[in-house]
Write a protein that holds these residues in place. Sequence first.
Motif, PDB file in Angstrom:
ATOM      1  N   LEU A   1      74.966   8.985 104.800  1.00 13.48           N
ATOM      2  CA  LEU A   1      75.404  10.074 103.934  1.00 13.48           C
ATOM      3  C   LEU A   1      74.661  11.331 104.351  1.00 13.48           C
ATOM      4  O   LEU A   1      73.432  11.337 104.417  1.00 13.48           O
ATOM      5  N   ASP A   2      75.407  12.378 104.650  1.00 16.62           N
ATOM      6  CA  ASP A   2      74.809  13.680 104.932  1.00 16.62           C
ATOM      7  C   ASP A   2      75.255  14.648 103.854  1.00 16.62           C
ATOM      8  O   ASP A   2      76.442  14.772 103.557  1.00 16.62           O
ATOM      9  N   ILE A   3      74.288  15.326 103.264  1.00 14.75           N
ATOM     10  CA  ILE A   3      74.542  16.241 102.158  1.00 14.75           C
ATOM     11  C   ILE A   3      74.235  17.649 102.638  1.00 14.75           C
ATOM     12  O   ILE A   3      73.166  17.903 103.186  1.00 14.75           O
TER      13      ILE A   3
ATOM     14  N   GLY B   1      72.402  27.022  98.862  1.00 13.86           N
ATOM     15  CA  GLY B   1      71.779  27.734  97.758  1.00 13.86           C
ATOM     16  C   GLY B   1      70.755  26.896  97.027  1.00 13.86           C
ATOM     17  O   GLY B   1      70.388  25.797  97.444  1.00 13.86           O
ATOM     18  N   GLU B   2      70.315  27.413  95.897  1.00 14.26           N
ATOM     19  CA  GLU B   2      69.253  26.781  95.115  1.00 14.26           C
ATOM     20  C   GLU B   2      69.732  26.425  93.709  1.00 14.26           C
ATOM     21  O   GLU B   2      68.946  26.413  92.769  1.00 14.26           O
ATOM     22  N   ASP B   3      70.995  26.141  93.566  1.00 13.98           N
ATOM     23  CA  ASP B   3      71.573  25.803  92.273  1.00 13.98           C
ATOM     24  C   ASP B   3      70.963  24.495  91.759  1.00 13.98           C
ATOM     25  O   ASP B   3      71.035  23.466  92.428  1.00 13.98           O
TER      26      ASP B   3
ATOM     27  N   HIS C   1      70.836  18.719 104.399  1.00 16.24           N
ATOM     28  CA  HIS C   1      70.887  19.935 105.228  1.00 16.24           C
ATOM     29  C   HIS C   1      71.008  21.107 104.283  1.00 16.24           C
ATOM     30  O   HIS C   1      72.035  21.276 103.620  1.00 16.24           O
ATOM     31  N   LYS C   2      69.953  21.915 104.204  1.00 23.40           N
ATOM     32  CA  LYS C   2      69.952  23.063 103.300  1.00 23.40           C
ATOM     33  C   LYS C   2      70.349  24.319 104.062  1.00 23.40           C
ATOM     34  O   LYS C   2      69.857  24.574 105.156  1.00 23.40           O
TER      35      LYS C   2
END
Length: 67
Positions: A33-35, A39-41, A65-66
């Motif tokens: 699973l890659d997420i 943003g910083e919600d 991945h941010k």
Amino acid sequence: MIVLDGKTVAAHIRAELLGRIGRLKQNGNVPRLDIILAGEDKPSAMYMSFMQKTAAAYGLPAGVHKL
């Protein structure tokens, strides 16, 4: 009228998924699973944390991945 027992249905789906994941791993295909978090919600971060825990429960690696 049909009454569904949610816990029974969920257990059936979980068992089916674990079997499918096991077969994929036996064939050398390890699902993951890659997420992607944009943003910083705070609710999104909470959902990301939940998904990481769910992936771990199924024995799947999870990457974040941010942006």
